[in-house]
Design a protein around this motif. Structure first.
Motif, PDB file in Angstrom:
ATOM      1  N   ARG A   1       6.784   6.220  -4.292  1.00  8.46           N
ATOM      2  CA  ARG A   1       6.940   5.643  -2.952  1.00  8.46           C
ATOM      3  C   ARG A   1       6.057   6.326  -1.916  1.00  8.46           C
ATOM      4  O   ARG A   1       5.781   5.758  -0.878  1.00  8.46           O
ATOM      5  N   GLN A   2       5.587   7.541  -2.185  1.00  8.35           N
ATOM      6  CA  GLN A   2       4.728   8.232  -1.229  1.00  8.35           C
ATOM      7  C   GLN A   2       3.311   7.669  -1.228  1.00  8.35           C
ATOM      8  O   GLN A   2       2.597   7.836  -0.260  1.00  8.35           O
ATOM      9  N   LEU A   3       2.888   7.016  -2.281  1.00  4.39           N
ATOM     10  CA  LEU A   3       1.547   6.438  -2.337  1.00  4.39           C
ATOM     11  C   LEU A   3       1.492   5.040  -1.737  1.00  4.39           C
ATOM     12  O   LEU A   3       0.500   4.666  -1.123  1.00  4.39           O
ATOM     13  N   ILE A   4       2.549   4.267  -1.899  1.00  8.24           N
ATOM     14  CA  ILE A   4       2.567   2.893  -1.413  1.00  8.24           C
ATOM     15  C   ILE A   4       2.443   2.899   0.107  1.00  8.24           C
ATOM     16  O   ILE A   4       3.145   3.611   0.802  1.00  8.24           O
ATOM     17  N   GLY A   5       1.481   2.103   0.587  1.00  5.83           N
ATOM     18  CA  GLY A   5       1.225   2.025   2.020  1.00  5.83           C
ATOM     19  C   GLY A   5       0.086   2.908   2.490  1.00  5.83           C
ATOM     20  O   GLY A   5      -0.360   2.790   3.624  1.00  5.83           O
ATOM     21  N   LYS A   6      -0.420   3.780   1.620  1.00 10.28           N
ATOM     22  CA  LYS A   6      -1.552   4.624   1.994  1.00 10.28           C
ATOM     23  C   LYS A   6      -2.844   3.824   1.901  1.00 10.28           C
ATOM     24  O   LYS A   6      -2.979   2.920   1.099  1.00 10.28           O
ATOM     25  N   VAL A   7      -3.805   4.191   2.745  1.00 16.77           N
ATOM     26  CA  VAL A   7      -5.122   3.561   2.739  1.00 16.77           C
ATOM     27  C   VAL A   7      -6.110   4.545   2.134  1.00 16.77           C
ATOM     28  O   VAL A   7      -6.125   5.724   2.493  1.00 16.77           O
TER      29      VAL A   7
ATOM     30  N   VAL B   1      -4.114  -2.045  -5.721  1.00 20.60           N
ATOM     31  CA  VAL B   1      -4.551  -2.048  -4.327  1.00 20.60           C
ATOM     32  C   VAL B   1      -4.969  -3.448  -3.904  1.00 20.60           C
ATOM     33  O   VAL B   1      -5.158  -4.331  -4.728  1.00 20.60           O
ATOM     34  N   GLU B   2      -5.111  -3.620  -2.592  1.00 17.88           N
ATOM     35  CA  GLU B   2      -5.711  -4.827  -2.043  1.00 17.88           C
ATOM     36  C   GLU B   2      -6.623  -4.406  -0.898  1.00 17.88           C
ATOM     37  O   GLU B   2      -6.406  -3.353  -0.284  1.00 17.88           O
ATOM     38  N   PRO B   3      -7.659  -5.200  -0.637  1.00 16.30           N
ATOM     39  CA  PRO B   3      -8.583  -4.823   0.447  1.00 16.30           C
ATOM     40  C   PRO B   3      -7.841  -4.641   1.762  1.00 16.30           C
ATOM     41  O   PRO B   3      -6.936  -5.404   2.091  1.00 16.30           O
ATOM     42  N   TRP B   4      -8.221  -3.610   2.495  1.00 17.36           N
ATOM     43  CA  TRP B   4      -7.643  -3.330   3.799  1.00 17.36           C
ATOM     44  C   TRP B   4      -8.574  -3.940   4.833  1.00 17.36           C
ATOM     45  O   TRP B   4      -9.768  -3.646   4.849  1.00 17.36           O
ATOM     46  N   PRO B   5      -8.066  -4.816   5.696  1.00 18.68           N
ATOM     47  CA  PRO B   5      -8.956  -5.481   6.648  1.00 18.68           C
ATOM     48  C   PRO B   5      -9.567  -4.495   7.642  1.00 18.68           C
ATOM     49  O   PRO B   5      -8.906  -3.559   8.080  1.00 18.68           O
ATOM     50  N   THR B   6     -10.822  -4.724   7.936  1.00 25.36           N
ATOM     51  CA  THR B   6     -11.507  -3.909   8.936  1.00 25.36           C
ATOM     52  C   THR B   6     -11.976  -4.824  10.057  1.00 25.36           C
ATOM     53  O   THR B   6     -12.274  -5.995   9.832  1.00 25.36           O
ATOM     54  N   VAL B   7     -12.022  -4.289  11.252  1.00 22.57           N
ATOM     55  CA  VAL B   7     -12.469  -5.057  12.403  1.00 22.57           C
ATOM     56  C   VAL B   7     -13.904  -4.647  12.707  1.00 22.57           C
ATOM     57  O   VAL B   7     -14.167  -3.469  12.944  1.00 22.57           O
TER      58      VAL B   7
ATOM     59  N   GLU C   1      -8.950  -9.265  -7.132  1.00 24.08           N
ATOM     60  CA  GLU C   1     -10.355  -9.641  -6.950  1.00 24.08           C
ATOM     61  C   GLU C   1     -11.210  -8.375  -6.905  1.00 24.08           C
ATOM     62  O   GLU C   1     -10.719  -7.304  -6.535  1.00 24.08           O
ATOM     63  N   PRO C   2     -12.494  -8.459  -7.217  1.00 26.55           N
ATOM     64  CA  PRO C   2     -13.378  -7.291  -7.132  1.00 26.55           C
ATOM     65  C   PRO C   2     -13.430  -6.721  -5.713  1.00 26.55           C
ATOM     66  O   PRO C   2     -13.352  -7.461  -4.733  1.00 26.55           O
ATOM     67  N   VAL C   3     -13.545  -5.395  -5.633  1.00 33.81           N
ATOM     68  CA  VAL C   3     -13.672  -4.700  -4.352  1.00 33.81           C
ATOM     69  C   VAL C   3     -14.841  -3.731  -4.471  1.00 33.81           C
ATOM     70  O   VAL C   3     -14.848  -2.884  -5.366  1.00 33.81           O
ATOM     71  N   PRO C   4     -15.836  -3.826  -3.584  1.00 33.70           N
ATOM     72  CA  PRO C   4     -17.017  -2.970  -3.698  1.00 33.70           C
ATOM     73  C   PRO C   4     -16.740  -1.523  -3.290  1.00 33.70           C
ATOM     74  O   PRO C   4     -15.806  -1.238  -2.534  1.00 33.70           O
ATOM     75  N   ALA C   5     -17.585  -0.633  -3.772  1.00 37.13           N
ATOM     76  CA  ALA C   5     -17.503   0.785  -3.377  1.00 37.13           C
ATOM     77  C   ALA C   5     -17.713   0.896  -1.871  1.00 37.13           C
ATOM     78  O   ALA C   5     -18.459   0.125  -1.274  1.00 37.13           O
ATOM     79  N   GLY C   6     -17.000   1.831  -1.275  1.00 37.61           N
ATOM     80  CA  GLY C   6     -17.105   2.073   0.162  1.00 37.61           C
ATOM     81  C   GLY C   6     -16.077   1.326   0.985  1.00 37.61           C
ATOM     82  O   GLY C   6     -15.851   1.654   2.144  1.00 37.61           O
ATOM     83  N   ARG C   7     -15.431   0.343   0.411  1.00 39.50           N
ATOM     84  CA  ARG C   7     -14.433  -0.468   1.125  1.00 39.50           C
ATOM     85  C   ARG C   7     -13.093   0.259   1.161  1.00 39.50           C
ATOM     86  O   ARG C   7     -12.733   0.975   0.227  1.00 39.50           O
ATOM     87  N   GLU C   8     -12.346   0.079   2.238  1.00 38.92           N
ATOM     88  CA  GLU C   8     -11.000   0.643   2.324  1.00 38.92           C
ATOM     89  C   GLU C   8     -10.013  -0.309   1.663  1.00 38.92           C
ATOM     90  O   GLU C   8     -10.174  -1.532   1.737  1.00 38.92           O
ATOM     91  N   VAL C   9      -8.999   0.277   1.010  1.00 39.67           N
ATOM     92  CA  VAL C   9      -7.971  -0.507   0.327  1.00 39.67           C
ATOM     93  C   VAL C   9      -6.587   0.053   0.644  1.00 39.67           C
ATOM     94  O   VAL C   9      -6.443   1.224   0.989  1.00 39.67           O
ATOM     95  N   LEU C  10      -5.587  -0.797   0.515  1.00 37.60           N
ATOM     96  CA  LEU C  10      -4.193  -0.440   0.735  1.00 37.60           C
ATOM     97  C   LEU C  10      -3.487  -0.353  -0.606  1.00 37.60           C
ATOM     98  O   LEU C  10      -3.599  -1.272  -1.429  1.00 37.60           O
ATOM     99  N   VAL C  11      -2.751   0.723  -0.846  1.00 41.35           N
ATOM    100  CA  VAL C  11      -1.991   0.880  -2.091  1.00 41.35           C
ATOM    101  C   VAL C  11      -0.731   0.019  -1.998  1.00 41.35           C
ATOM    102  O   VAL C  11       0.060   0.163  -1.064  1.00 41.35           O
ATOM    103  N   ILE C  12      -0.560  -0.884  -2.972  1.00 43.75           N
ATOM    104  CA  ILE C  12       0.613  -1.770  -2.965  1.00 43.75           C
ATOM    105  C   ILE C  12       1.562  -1.495  -4.127  1.00 43.75           C
ATOM    106  O   ILE C  12       2.683  -1.990  -4.136  1.00 43.75           O
ATOM    107  N   ASN C  13       1.117  -0.705  -5.128  1.00 40.91           N
ATOM    108  CA  ASN C  13       1.973  -0.385  -6.273  1.00 40.91           C
ATOM    109  C   ASN C  13       1.440   0.861  -6.959  1.00 40.91           C
ATOM    110  O   ASN C  13       0.234   1.074  -7.017  1.00 40.91           O
TER     111      ASN C  13
END
Length: 83
Positions: free
Chosen positions: A4-10, A64-70, A43-55
């Motif tokens: 549970r400590q990893l879930i939600g980390k970016v 993980v899933e891609p973490w949106p960036t503005v 889906e594929p995620v390129p190197a350098g992209r931020e991701v969110l831990v979901i499990n």
């Protein structure tokens, strides 16, 4: 580290995640220390992209899933327009 400590980390993708069951590598900072995990995403995620831990799969494997960036220009536009 407890599941549970990893879930939600970016984290940051170090080695591209190829999608499906083809893992990549993600770096997470936990209490200021870098930890590296095998990471899976739908889906594929390129190197350098931020991701969110979901499990946490255990054995240093995470989903993980891609973490949106503005984009920088979006922030600037909102300030200029008084948004």
């Amino acid at each position: 580290m407890a599941s549970r400590q990893l879930i939600g980390k970016v984290g940051t993708v170090i080695t591209a995640i190829r999608g499906g069951e083809r893992a990549g590598e993600v770096r997470l900072l936990v209490e200021g220390i870098a930890h590296y995990y095998l990471a899976y995403a739908i889906e594929p995620v390129p190197a350098g992209r931020e991701v969110l831990v979901i499990n946490n799969r255990g054995a240093r494997q995470i989903d993980v899933e891609p973490w949106p960036t503005v984009p920088a220009d979006e922030n600037a536009r909102g300030v200029e327009e008084g948004l």
